[in-house]
Scaffold this active site. Structure first.
Site, PDB file in Angstrom:
ATOM      1  N   CYS A 333       0.788  -1.233   0.000  1.00 58.74           N
ATOM      2  CA  CYS A 333       0.000   0.000   0.000  1.00 58.74           C
ATOM      3  C   CYS A 333       0.826   1.291   0.000  1.00 58.74           C
ATOM      4  CB  CYS A 333      -1.036  -0.001   1.121  1.00 58.74           C
ATOM      5  SG  CYS A 333      -0.539  -0.784   2.645  1.00 58.74           S
ATOM      6  N   ARG A 362       7.508 -11.104   4.778  1.00 62.51           N
ATOM      7  CA  ARG A 362       7.088 -10.988   6.175  1.00 62.51           C
ATOM      8  C   ARG A 362       7.803 -12.051   6.995  1.00 62.51           C
ATOM      9  NH1 ARG A 362       0.482 -10.208   5.402  1.00 62.51           N
ATOM     10  NH2 ARG A 362       0.648  -8.423   3.987  1.00 62.51           N
ATOM     11  N   GLN A 380       1.301 -10.676  -3.434  1.00 66.70           N
ATOM     12  CA  GLN A 380      -0.078 -10.256  -3.170  1.00 66.70           C
ATOM     13  C   GLN A 380      -0.647  -9.621  -4.438  1.00 66.70           C
ATOM     14  OE1 GLN A 380      -0.151  -7.689   0.384  1.00 66.70           O
ATOM     15  NE2 GLN A 380      -1.488  -9.218   1.266  1.00 66.70           N
ATOM     16  N   ASP A 382      -2.527  -7.215  -5.045  1.00 66.84           N
ATOM     17  CA  ASP A 382      -3.102  -6.033  -4.411  1.00 66.84           C
ATOM     18  C   ASP A 382      -3.769  -5.111  -5.427  1.00 66.84           C
ATOM     19  OD1 ASP A 382      -3.039  -5.621  -1.646  1.00 66.84           O
ATOM     20  OD2 ASP A 382      -0.869  -5.467  -1.659  1.00 66.84           O
ATOM     21  N   HIS A 384      -5.385  -0.939  -5.019  1.00 62.43           N
ATOM     22  CA  HIS A 384      -5.745   0.170  -4.144  1.00 62.43           C
ATOM     23  C   HIS A 384      -6.613   1.131  -4.951  1.00 62.43           C
ATOM     24  CE1 HIS A 384      -2.093  -1.543  -2.329  1.00 62.43           C
ATOM     25  NE2 HIS A 384      -2.810  -1.374  -1.227  1.00 62.43           N
ATOM     26  N   LYS A 463     -12.598  -4.589   7.624  1.00 66.67           N
ATOM     27  CA  LYS A 463     -12.422  -5.328   6.373  1.00 66.67           C
ATOM     28  C   LYS A 463     -13.489  -6.392   6.192  1.00 66.67           C
ATOM     29  CE  LYS A 463      -9.156  -8.643   8.398  1.00 66.67           C
ATOM     30  NZ  LYS A 463      -8.004  -9.509   8.140  1.00 66.67           N
ATOM     31  N   HIS A 509      -8.200  -1.057   0.154  1.00 71.28           N
ATOM     32  CA  HIS A 509      -7.158  -2.054  -0.099  1.00 71.28           C
ATOM     33  C   HIS A 509      -7.901  -3.365  -0.381  1.00 71.28           C
ATOM     34  CE1 HIS A 509      -4.152   0.319   2.497  1.00 71.28           C
ATOM     35  NE2 HIS A 509      -5.331   0.813   2.865  1.00 71.28           N
TER      36      HIS A 509
END
Length: 640
Positions: A333, A362, A380, A382, A384, A463, A509
């Site tokens: 993000c 991670r 990911q 992702d 946005h 979320k 997100h």
């Protein structure tokens, strides 16, 4: 008398002090027999609970999450009691119920073995038959500390010492055994009709790798023996489908000792991965997303600004470049925010949808790593979305539809959870309430049923989580939609409104795969490695019955390749039966066997994974059929 409002809205009156179990009996002997726990005014309660005021009441059986939880929590106490009976010197740590059963952590100066587990399980079955009633009692904090210290339970002492000084501490007694516990529990050990110990693992005390390693015993419990047997059968089926085993056998991926938690994808695995990424790009182009790519390493200052430093640094990796501090990104993000920030935006530009297949890292404890399901680096998918406040509902609805359409292609059903504000969060109450209500409103407008998952939101916003259900009934959390008022504030994002003034955008997100690596692991297990034709790394194998037909086999393979069908021809000097068996083990969707008759008639003998032996068919019609399966992304399941 007090008034009790039941789940169906019916109101009954009972005498003050009546136990929930007595109310269950009054309502129905069948309900009483199935009852395991209750909810009083929406809070977890036991059948032993006395009703002293007007309230709402729900009686819970094993079909209800709360009933299942209470029974398995009691099973954990039965496990601890059995261990203490057999090995009094063992020290107790913690033993909660979990989604699949329960576990208990122990400190012992010997290793638990399968033989010892068998002995413990027999003792547990004895305790069940003894029909020991669970009795709750409470002690002031200091008395509670003295009580557990006297019994040599050091871990329990530490747990109590971490509670506020004015706490009243609850315990549960069953026979000679007493354990520190908040509950709730079922009334008697006899309610745990079926129990099985499943596995052993190491576990750091309180999840801290700097603390002592304990031994964790996992088990499961059911209210019926038949349910346990069904579950054990499912576990056996899951073993056959284990993505780690199949990933190696099918040449898809591996994790080497040189990189624990860092997967290596092999050529066939890359075919599967690239197909998934291509599909992702196709879907997102049609939905109005622009793809970006942001760096893996960014300055440490950025992660302070985003809030990840305060809320996530334990899971991050760090480095230095030219004497300055940097971090390897755990999330995409902040990079996406910098892309948005690098330019002026009008309200006419919004919503702006930026998608990224971003590699993140991670730090996971070594004991938590599990094939592709839990890794230290993953991609990911992702996106946005930057938008105005009045676009929230429409954008969330559009994402919900995209996710729904996406999962249908793979044949997945799913259920939805709405996760609310966690304790470790940032932002105002007003922003959180507005964001949560925005997600609720979109779900209700979409007509989706959902359950509330209190306190499990991201640190920057609530979320929606999408939990896939695979062919074995297991669930996997994959897609998520997070509504965020915090990051735009922290990064001072703005757009020019119709009034010519600067306004703050809202941010979504969202992921669909969640992690491509994990999604591949789920697909391997769901399809048992037998992927639908469009996803299969090798779609067709051409098998000549002898060397005489190699030329025709090569001609067949060439025609398939011209149509972009992934094909291999097996020219080895092996018997055709052996070649067929081996190709089936490789889960290839189509086997095309060629010999004299097929070569003369421009045919192939077809063995498809879906229909078995189909006999001789015209080559052109078979190619047309395979092309259609690929184009329509037809999917089907076969037995493992």
């Amino acid at each position: 008398m007090v008034k009790v409002t039941l789940k169906d809205g019916k109101i009954i009156e009972v005498e003050k002090g009546t136990k929930v179990s007595d109310i269950a009996m009054k309502l129905s002997p069948a309900l009483y027999k199935k009852a395991l726990a209750a909810k009083v005014n929406g809070e977890k309660a036991e059948l032993m609970t006395e009703i002293n005021d007007d309230c709402t009441l729900e009686i819970l059986s094993f079909d209800d999450e709360g009933g299942k939880w209470a029974l398995r929590h009691t099973a954990a106490h039965i496990l601890a009691q059995a261990v203490k009976r057999l090995y009094p010197e063992v020290k107790l740590a913690i033993g909660p119920a979990i989604d699949t059963g329960f576990y208990y952590d122990f400190e012992a100066d010997f290793s638990f073995t399968p033989e010892i587990l068998e002995k413990i399980e027999k003792e547990m079955q004895k305790i069940v038959k003894e029909d020991l009633h669970l009795e709750r009692f409470e002690l002031p904090r200091e008395e509670a500390i003295e009580y557990v210290r006297k019994n040599g339970e050091d871990y329990k002492v530490e747990l109590i010492q971490d509670l506020p000084e004015d706490s009243v501490i609850s315990f549960y007694r069953q026979g000679e055994f007493v354990d520190l516990c908040r509950g709730p529990h079922v009334p008697s050990t006899k309610k745990v009709k079926a129990v099985k110990l499943l596995s052993l693992a190491g576990a750091y005390w309180r999840g801290d790798e700097n603390k002592k390693m304990l031994q964790r015993i996992y088990g499961t419990a059911f209210s019926k023996q038949s349910e346990l047997e069904e579950y054990l059968h499912m576990l056996e089926e899951a073993k056959k489908r284990d993505h780690r085993k199949l990933g190696k056998e099918l040449g898809l991926f591996a994790i080497h000792d040189e990189g624990p938690g860092f997967p290596f994808f092999y050529p066939k695995g890359m075919v599967l991965r690239n197909l998934l990424e291509d599909f992702w790009r196709e879907v997102h182009r049609k939905a109005g997303y622009d793809e970006i790519k942001t760096p893996i390493i960014l300055s440490e200052a950025l992660w302070h600004q985003s809030g990840h430093w305060d809320h996530y640094k334990e899971n991050m990796y760090f480095t230095q470049i030219d004497g300055d501090d940097y971090a390897v990104k755990p999330m995409n993000c902040p990079g996406s925010i910098l892309v948005f920030k690098d330019g002026m935006h009008s309200y006419r530009d919004l919503p702006l949808r930026l998608g990224e297949l971003g590699l993140v890292h991670r730090h996971e404890l070594s004991g938590a790593l599990h094939g592709l399901m839990r890794v230290r680096c993953f991609t990911q998918d992702d996106a946005h979305i930057f938008m105005t406040k009045d676009q929230i509902t429409d954008e969330v609805l559009a994402v919900v539809k995209l996710i729904d359409d996406f999962y249908k292609v793979f044949g997945f059903e799913y259920f939805v959870e709405l996760s609310t504000r966690p304790e470790d969060s940032m932002g105002s109450d007003e922003d959180w309430e507005s964001a949560t209500n925005g997600l609720k409103g979109a779900l209700e407008k979409a007509g989706l049923e959902y359950k509330i998952n209190e306190g499990d939101g991201a640190f920057y916003g609530p979320k929606i989580d999408f939990h896939l259900r695979d062919c074995l009934g297991r669930t996997w959390q994959c897609g998520t939609i997070q509504l965020d008022f915090q990051m735009p504030e922290r990064f001072d994002l703005s757009y020019i409104g119709p009034d010519g003034e600067k306004h703050r955008p809202v941010m979504i997100h969202r992921v669909v795969f969640g992690s491509i690596e994990r999604f591949i692991g789920i697909l391997i297990e769901h399809f048992a490695g037998a992927f639908p034709t469009w996803l299969a790394p090798i779609q067709v194998k051409v098998l000549p019955i002898s060397e005489k037909f190699h030329d025709y086999a090569e001609e067949v393979a060439k025609k398939l390749k011209e149509k972009d069908i992934r094909v291999e021809a097996d020219y080895r000097a092996e018997k055709i039966g052996y070649k067929i068996r081996e190709a089936r083990m490789e889960r290839v969707p189509y086997l095309l066997i060629v010999g004299e008759k097929e070569a003369e008639n421009n045919q192939v003998s077809v063995r498809s994974r879906k229909n078995g032996d189909e006999g001789a068919l015209a080559l052109d019609s078979v190619i047309e059929r395979i092309e259609k399966e690929i184009k329509t992304r037809e999917n089907y399941l076969v037995q493992a």
